[in-house]
Write a protein that holds these residues in place. Structure first.
Motif, PDB file in Angstrom:
ATOM      1  N   ILE A 348       0.923  -1.174   0.107  1.00 52.71           N
ATOM      2  CA  ILE A 348       0.022  -0.078   0.055  1.00 52.71           C
ATOM      3  C   ILE A 348       0.711   1.306   0.023  1.00 52.71           C
ATOM      4  O   ILE A 348       1.359   1.645   1.219  1.00 52.71           O
ATOM      5  CB  ILE A 348      -1.129  -0.117   1.305  1.00 52.71           C
ATOM      6  CG1 ILE A 348      -1.651  -1.241   1.366  1.00 52.71           C
ATOM      7  CG2 ILE A 348      -1.795   1.081   1.099  1.00 52.71           C
ATOM      8  CD1 ILE A 348      -2.632  -1.572   0.140  1.00 52.71           C
ATOM      9  N   LYS A 349       1.222   1.581  -1.106  1.00 49.85           N
ATOM     10  CA  LYS A 349       2.379   2.729  -1.312  1.00 49.85           C
ATOM     11  C   LYS A 349       1.774   3.832  -1.345  1.00 49.85           C
ATOM     12  O   LYS A 349       2.563   5.018  -0.870  1.00 49.85           O
ATOM     13  CB  LYS A 349       3.260   2.642  -2.657  1.00 49.85           C
ATOM     14  CG  LYS A 349       3.793   1.109  -2.712  1.00 49.85           C
ATOM     15  CD  LYS A 349       4.607   1.086  -4.074  1.00 49.85           C
ATOM     16  CE  LYS A 349       5.246  -0.251  -4.137  1.00 49.85           C
ATOM     17  NZ  LYS A 349       6.594  -0.497  -2.962  1.00 49.85           N
ATOM     18  N   ASP A 350       0.553   4.153  -1.718  1.00 51.48           N
ATOM     19  CA  ASP A 350      -0.077   5.611  -1.570  1.00 51.48           C
ATOM     20  C   ASP A 350      -0.543   6.209  -0.363  1.00 51.48           C
ATOM     21  O   ASP A 350      -1.278   5.564   0.432  1.00 51.48           O
ATOM     22  CB  ASP A 350      -1.415   5.581  -2.644  1.00 51.48           C
ATOM     23  CG  ASP A 350      -2.043   6.826  -3.040  1.00 51.48           C
ATOM     24  OD1 ASP A 350      -2.070   7.735  -2.069  1.00 51.48           O
ATOM     25  OD2 ASP A 350      -1.923   7.110  -4.124  1.00 51.48           O
ATOM     26  N   LEU A 351       0.020   7.116   0.004  1.00 50.11           N
ATOM     27  CA  LEU A 351      -0.119   7.777   1.362  1.00 50.11           C
ATOM     28  C   LEU A 351      -1.789   8.067   1.550  1.00 50.11           C
ATOM     29  O   LEU A 351      -2.272   7.764   2.614  1.00 50.11           O
ATOM     30  CB  LEU A 351       0.692   9.161   1.544  1.00 50.11           C
ATOM     31  CG  LEU A 351       0.220   9.858   2.835  1.00 50.11           C
ATOM     32  CD1 LEU A 351       0.627   9.059   3.962  1.00 50.11           C
ATOM     33  CD2 LEU A 351       0.842  11.450   2.767  1.00 50.11           C
ATOM     34  N   LYS A 352      -2.388   8.675   0.633  1.00 52.43           N
ATOM     35  CA  LYS A 352      -3.777   8.743   0.871  1.00 52.43           C
ATOM     36  C   LYS A 352      -4.675   7.719   1.123  1.00 52.43           C
ATOM     37  O   LYS A 352      -5.715   7.663   1.764  1.00 52.43           O
ATOM     38  CB  LYS A 352      -4.347   9.611  -0.545  1.00 52.43           C
ATOM     39  CG  LYS A 352      -3.947  11.023  -0.494  1.00 52.43           C
ATOM     40  CD  LYS A 352      -4.412  11.750  -1.662  1.00 52.43           C
ATOM     41  CE  LYS A 352      -3.845  13.252  -1.900  1.00 52.43           C
ATOM     42  NZ  LYS A 352      -4.503  14.030  -3.156  1.00 52.43           N
ATOM     43  N   VAL A 353      -4.387   6.474   0.386  1.00 56.50           N
ATOM     44  CA  VAL A 353      -5.032   5.271   0.777  1.00 56.50           C
ATOM     45  C   VAL A 353      -4.844   4.931   2.382  1.00 56.50           C
ATOM     46  O   VAL A 353      -5.799   4.544   2.671  1.00 56.50           O
ATOM     47  CB  VAL A 353      -4.424   3.955  -0.358  1.00 56.50           C
ATOM     48  CG1 VAL A 353      -5.030   2.795   0.296  1.00 56.50           C
ATOM     49  CG2 VAL A 353      -4.868   4.488  -1.600  1.00 56.50           C
ATOM     50  N   ARG A 354      -3.446   4.996   2.603  1.00 55.87           N
ATOM     51  CA  ARG A 354      -3.232   4.721   4.124  1.00 55.87           C
ATOM     52  C   ARG A 354      -4.008   5.794   4.974  1.00 55.87           C
ATOM     53  O   ARG A 354      -4.543   5.199   6.009  1.00 55.87           O
ATOM     54  CB  ARG A 354      -1.684   4.629   4.255  1.00 55.87           C
ATOM     55  CG  ARG A 354      -1.022   3.714   3.544  1.00 55.87           C
ATOM     56  CD  ARG A 354       0.624   3.424   4.051  1.00 55.87           C
ATOM     57  NE  ARG A 354       1.349   4.622   3.936  1.00 55.87           N
ATOM     58  CZ  ARG A 354       1.877   5.104   3.164  1.00 55.87           C
ATOM     59  NH1 ARG A 354       2.095   4.510   2.040  1.00 55.87           N
ATOM     60  NH2 ARG A 354       2.588   6.327   3.093  1.00 55.87           N
ATOM     61  N   GLU A 415      -9.455  11.075  -4.504  1.00 57.20           N
ATOM     62  CA  GLU A 415      -8.344  11.978  -4.720  1.00 57.20           C
ATOM     63  C   GLU A 415      -7.122  11.256  -5.408  1.00 57.20           C
ATOM     64  O   GLU A 415      -6.468  11.664  -6.215  1.00 57.20           O
ATOM     65  CB  GLU A 415      -7.855  12.778  -3.505  1.00 57.20           C
ATOM     66  CG  GLU A 415      -8.641  14.060  -3.335  1.00 57.20           C
ATOM     67  CD  GLU A 415      -8.460  14.705  -1.947  1.00 57.20           C
ATOM     68  OE1 GLU A 415      -7.056  14.660  -1.701  1.00 57.20           O
ATOM     69  OE2 GLU A 415      -9.114  15.050  -1.162  1.00 57.20           O
ATOM     70  N   ALA A 416      -6.947   9.859  -4.815  1.00 54.66           N
ATOM     71  CA  ALA A 416      -5.862   8.995  -5.208  1.00 54.66           C
ATOM     72  C   ALA A 416      -6.348   8.150  -6.445  1.00 54.66           C
ATOM     73  O   ALA A 416      -5.246   7.533  -7.008  1.00 54.66           O
ATOM     74  CB  ALA A 416      -5.468   8.263  -3.959  1.00 54.66           C
ATOM     75  N   LYS A 418      -8.439   5.622  -6.260  1.00 56.61           N
ATOM     76  CA  LYS A 418      -8.080   4.536  -5.732  1.00 56.61           C
ATOM     77  C   LYS A 418      -9.595   3.672  -5.221  1.00 56.61           C
ATOM     78  O   LYS A 418      -9.626   2.928  -4.124  1.00 56.61           O
ATOM     79  CB  LYS A 418      -7.042   4.253  -4.576  1.00 56.61           C
ATOM     80  CG  LYS A 418      -5.707   4.627  -5.260  1.00 56.61           C
ATOM     81  CD  LYS A 418      -5.301   3.403  -6.251  1.00 56.61           C
ATOM     82  CE  LYS A 418      -3.848   3.786  -6.907  1.00 56.61           C
ATOM     83  NZ  LYS A 418      -2.600   3.717  -5.811  1.00 56.61           N
ATOM     84  N   GLN A 421     -10.110  -0.017  -4.056  1.00 51.76           N
ATOM     85  CA  GLN A 421      -8.888  -0.401  -3.748  1.00 51.76           C
ATOM     86  C   GLN A 421      -8.965  -1.737  -2.817  1.00 51.76           C
ATOM     87  O   GLN A 421      -9.788  -1.755  -1.815  1.00 51.76           O
ATOM     88  CB  GLN A 421      -7.824   0.738  -2.929  1.00 51.76           C
ATOM     89  CG  GLN A 421      -6.977  -0.040  -2.052  1.00 51.76           C
ATOM     90  CD  GLN A 421      -5.646  -0.183  -3.009  1.00 51.76           C
ATOM     91  OE1 GLN A 421      -5.271   0.965  -3.784  1.00 51.76           O
ATOM     92  NE2 GLN A 421      -4.870  -1.176  -3.079  1.00 51.76           N
TER      93      GLN A 421
END
Length: 584
Positions: A348-354, A415-416, A418, A421
Motif C-alpha cells: 500500500i504505497k499511496d499515502l492517501k490510501v493509508r 483523490e488518489a 483508488k 482499492q
C-alpha cells in the motif's frame, strides 16, 4: 513484546529506563464507572536498579503461600517458541519464566513493585567505558536440570548462538550492538565472537555504542541462558533445558504443556522466583467464552486455574465485573501495550490510501466487541499514555468521530483514484478476532475499499505476518516496550534496519526521515529531551499513516478460587507465574 510482543522505556539514561506502569483507579474518560482503570490517567512506577544484596536469593515468601498441589491454565493456543533466542511474544515470555533464567531479571514484591536485579549474575552488572562495556559475574551453585553446573561456556554460547541462521524470531538488540556482530555467523563452526569475553566466572560484553540500559535489555526472556551441551539447534525450541525451579515434564504440542520440579534448582541463588506448586499443567484450545464460563463455574481443577493469555471474554465482561464475588477473582491491570494494525508499506504505497484506512477505522465498534471501556481505551498514537515519551495527538479525528469517518476516507480514495482499492486483511482465528474482522470489513467497504479477510492460525500468526513476502495488506499486532522507553518501541518496530523475516517492523516502513529521527533520539542523554524526541517520532510515523493505532489495553485476567499469589509482573507485562500457589 506482543500478544503484543514485548512485552514493555528509556532514552539512553537509566532514569528513563526505570519506568513502567502500574494500574490506576481513576475514572475512565469514556465511562462513568469509577472502578474502571484509566490508561490515560494511569501513573507510572520506577523500576530501580537493585544492589548486590537485592540480587541474592531466596525470593521473599508470598504471604500465606503453601507448597504443593497442581496449577492449571485455560488458554487459547500453544507457544510458537520456547527456545529463549526465539522468544519475543509476551505469552512465550510469561510461560518460560518458571524454567528459564537470564543474567538479569525483575524482582517483584507482593505489592507489584519491580526492581532490576542480577538473576544468575551476582548483581545487575557493572558498566564501564560510558556504557560500551558491561560485565556480569555469575553466582556459584547454579545448576541445570540434570545437575550439571552452569558454565561460562554456556553463558558465552547463549549469546553467540543468537547469530545462528535458524534464530529468526527473537529480539535483535544484542546482535546489533556487539562489536563484530555484523560479520559473525554463530558458534557452530567453532568460532567465538571476540566481543564476548570470559574470564573466570565473569562475562564481559563490548558494544559498538553506549547502552546505559544494557542490563535492562538482558532481562528480556529472549536472552535466557542455554546449555551448550544440550543445544539441539532448531529442535531446542520444543524442549529447552531448564535452569529455573521447573523443567518440562510432558508436552503434547497444541494441547498441553506440563512443568514438574527441577530438583537441582537452589532457591538461595534466585531472588526472583518462588516454587510453590509441584506441577503446572498448561491447557490449550480454549476460546475466551469457554475459559471464562469455566472460571465462573469454578469447579474441580478449574478452581486451581490461571490463564496466561485468556482474559475475561467480552461477552462476559458485564456479568463478571458487576458481580462483587466474581470480580474478586479478576486481576485488572493497565498494560503498557498499544494494539495496532500495521499497513504493509510495500503493498500500500499511496499515502492517501493509508490515510483513508485510518479515517475509516471503526474504533468504537471494535471497543464494544472487546467488552467496552472495561477492556480498553481508544488509541490515536503508537506510544501508550503510560510510556515515557508519549505525546497526545489525533491526526485522523478518532476522538471526534470514534465510529470512523467514511465520507472523509472515500474522498481521499477518490483523490488518489483508488476507489475500490483491494485490501487483504490478516487476523487470528479466534471468536473475538472474527467479530472484529467483520466490523473492520464493513467499515472499510463503506468507505470505498474492497476487503478480503484472511484467517491465520493463531499459534503461528506472528511468524506469518513477520515474513517479508507475506500477502497481507493489514494485520493485527501490538507492542509493549521491551524494557522501561521510546527506543524499545520505535527501533524494533519502525526502523528500516529491522525489516526481515522474523523481525518486528511488520509495516516494513523504511523512511529515511524516521530512521534518522530514531538514531538521533537514541543518542539524547537528557531524559526530558529524549522523551520529547520519541513523541515526535511517533507523530512522524503517524503522518506517514503506516499504522492504525487501535487501543490501549486494560487487562482482566480471571482465575480459580483456589489460586493464591496472583500479581502482575510489570517488567514482563504478564501474570507472574512464579508467585502463584495452590490453596489447600
Amino acid at each position: 513484546m506482543s500478544f503484543s510482543r514485548r512485552n514493555f522505556l528509556i532514552a539512553t539514561g537509566v532514569a528513563a529506563a526505570s519506568t513502567t506502569v502500574l494500574s490506576a483507579c481513576s475514572s475512565s474518560d469514556n465511562s462513568t464507572d469509577k472502578n474502571i482503570p484509566s490508561v490515560s490517567k494511569a501513573k507510572t512506577m520506577n523500576i530501580p536498579v537493585g544492589t548486590k544484596a537485592d540480587s541474592a536469593g531466596p525470593a521473599a515468601e508470598v504471604p500465606g503461600a503453601v507448597k504443593g498441589g497442581t496449577l492449571y491454565s485455560l488458554d487459547q493456543f500453544d507457544m510458537d517458541h520456547l527456545d529463549p533466542a526465539q522468544v519475543y511474544v509476551a505469552t512465550e515470555g510469561a510461560i518460560t519464566r518458571p524454567i528459564l533464567r537470564g543474567l538479569t531479571g525483575y524482582k517483584v514484591d507482593e505489592k507489584g513493585a519491580a526492581t532490576l536485579v542480577g538473576d544468575v549474575a551476582t548483581d545487575a552488572g557493572t558498566m564501564k567505558n560510558g556504557g560500551k562495556t558491561w560485565s556480569f559475574t555469575i553466582k556459584d551453585g547454579i545448576k541445570w536440570e540434570d545437575g550439571s553446573a552452569l558454565s561460562m561456556d554456556d553463558v558465552r554460547h547463549t549469546f553467540e548462538r543468537l547469530f545462528a541462521s535458524f534464530v529468526t524470531e527473537g529480539p535483535r538488540y544484542v546482535q546489533q550492538w556487539l562489536v563484530g556482530g555484523d560479520k559473525y555467523k554463530g558458534p557452530y563452526d567453532g568460532k567465538h565472537l571476540d566481543s564476548v569475553e570470559v574470564s573466570g566466572n565473569t562475562v564481559t560484553f563490548n558494544l559498538t555504542e553506549a547502552r546505559t540500559d544494557f542490563n535492562f535489555t538482558l532481562a528480556m526472556p529472549g536472552y535466557g541462558l542455554v546449555n551448550k551441551k544440550k543445544d539441539t539447534k532448531e529442535k531446542y525450541d520444543k524442549q529447552p533445558f531448564a535452569l529455573g525451579p521447573y523443567r518440562i515434564g510432558n508436552r503434547d504440542i497444541g494441547k498441553s504443556l506440563t512443568y514438574v520440579r527441577n530438583e537441582h534448582w537452589d532457591a538461595k541463588t534466585d531472588p526472583i522466583r518462588n516454587a510453590y506448586p509441584d506441577k503446572y499443567v498448561f491447557q490449550f484450545g480454549f476460546e475466551l467464552v469457554a475459559s471464562t464460563d469455566r472460571y465462573i463455574a469454578d469447579k474441580g481443577n478449574d478452581q486451581y486455574a490461571m490463564s496466561i493469555f485468556n482474559e475475561v471474554a467480552p461477552e462476559r465482561i458485564a456479568q463478571v465485573m458487576t458481580n462483587a464475588t466474581l470480580k474478586k477473582r479478576v486481576l485488572t491491570q493497565v498494560d503498557t501495550v498499544t494494539y495496532y494494525w500495521p499497513i504493509n508499506m510495500t503493498r500500500i504505497k499511496d499515502l492517501k490510501v493509508r490515510q483513508a484506512i485510518n479515517y475509516a477505522w471503526p474504533h468504537q465498534q471494535l471497543q464494544t466487541i472487546r467488552g467496552g471501556a472495561s477492556s480498553s481505551e481508544l488509541a490515536t498514537t503508537i506510544l501508550s499514555p503510560v510510556t515515557p515519551g508519549y505525546a497526545k495527538f489525533d491526526l485522523y479525528g478518532t476522538d471526534k468521530k470514534p465510529g470512523g469517518d467514511p465520507d472523509k476516507a472515500k474522498a481521499l480514495l477518490k483523490e488518489a483514484g483508488k476507489v475500490g482499492q483491494k485490501l487483504v486483511i490478516a487476523y487470528q482465528s479466534s471468536d473475538a478476532s472474527v467479530k472484529s474482522a467483520v466490523a473492520i470489513k464493513n467499515a472499510l467497504e463503506a468507505a470505498g475499499f474492497q476487503v478480503v479477510n484472511k484467517q491465520v492460525d493463531k499459534s503461528t500468526f506472528y511468524t506469518q505476518i513477520g515474513k517479508v513476502d507475506n500477502t497481507f495488506d493489514l494485520f493485527a499486532a501490538g507492542w509493549s516496550p521491551d524494557w522501561p522507553n521510546g527506543y524499545s518501541v520505535f527501533y524494533p518496530c519502525w526502523d528500516g534496519k529491522n525489516i526481515g523475516d522474523g523481525r518486528s517492523n511488520y509495516a516494513q516502513l523504511n523512511d529515511p526521515g524516521v530512521n534518522k529521527a530514531i538514531d538521533a533520539a537514541a543518542k539524547i542523554t537528557d531524559v526530558t529531551q529524549a522523551n520529547k524526541a520519541w513523541g515526535e517520532v511517533d507523530r512522524q510515523v503517524m503522518e506517514l499513516a503506516a499504522v492504525v493505532p487501535d487501543y490501549h489495553s486494560i487487562r482482566n485476567w480471571m482465575h480459580g478460587s483456589k489460586v493464591g499469589g496472583v500479581i502482575y509482573d510489570p517488567g514482563n507485562t504478564c501474570v507472574m507465574l512464579t508467585k502463584l500457589y495452590a490453596m489447600k
